[in-house]
Scaffold this motif. Structure first.
Motif: not given
Ligand SMILES: Cc1cc2nc3c(=O)[nH]c(=O)nc-3n(C[C@H](O)[C@H](O)[C@H](O)COP(=O)(O)O)c2cc1C
Length: 146
Positions: A1-3, A47-50, A81-82, A112
């Protein structure tokens, strides 16, 4: 998980709001980076999820110049997907109050998975902390297990 929280601020109002949101997330054990837009590497966007985007408003409801590259990056990269949120400070003295938040909101809604928006009048006050909490919770809701 990347935020991450990516923001810009000239006189410090949006920075205080970004820090409020950051502190709320950290207190809830969310691993998140707090970065100014000038430090952001656009090659890492997907690369980020949030992502929470923070901006003040300039020049009759406009996005600040330094946010335009980020805006275009969302428009041109594969970022569906973000999960995103947009927050900002503005001055309701102007006809387009927090217009930059609205412009980001409309674009992020299309590009997004937009979850939440937040507008604060000038310098965030203590009572805005609960709104920062709500913003953070809505953004990272998928991470919260009941
Ligand atoms: C020249 C100028 C134009 C502005 N235009 C707007 C505007 O159109 N809409 C708005 O809501 N706020 C406007 N503002 C107010 C700023 O967005 C507000 O002061 C904001 O909190 C500044 O954020 P910062 O402290 O993070 O730099 C303007 C401010 C200046 C100095």
């Amino acid at each position: 998980m990347k935020a991450a929280i990516i923001y810009t601020s000239i006189t410090g109002n949006t920075e205080v709001l970004a820090e409020q949101i950051y502190e709320v997330m950290v207190a809830e054990d969310i691993s998140v980076d707090l970065i100014t837009v000038d430090e952001f590497d656009y090659n890492t966007l997907a690369d980020y999820d949030f992502l929470a985007v923070g901006t003040y408003t300039w020049d009759n409801g406009e996005i600040p110049l330094e946010m335009e590259e980020l805006f275009t990056a969302f428009e041109t990269q594969d970022v569906k997907h973000i999960m995103t949120g947009v927050f900002g400070t503005g001055d309701s003295f102007y006809p387009y109050y927090c217009g930059a938040v609205d412009l980001f909101r409309d674009m992020l809604y299309v590009q997004t998975d937009l979850a939440v928006t937040l507008k604060v009048e000038l310098m965030p006050q203590q009572e805005d902390l609960s709104r920062a909490k709500q913003f953070s919770r809505r953004l990272v809701r998928p991470l919260v297990t009941v």
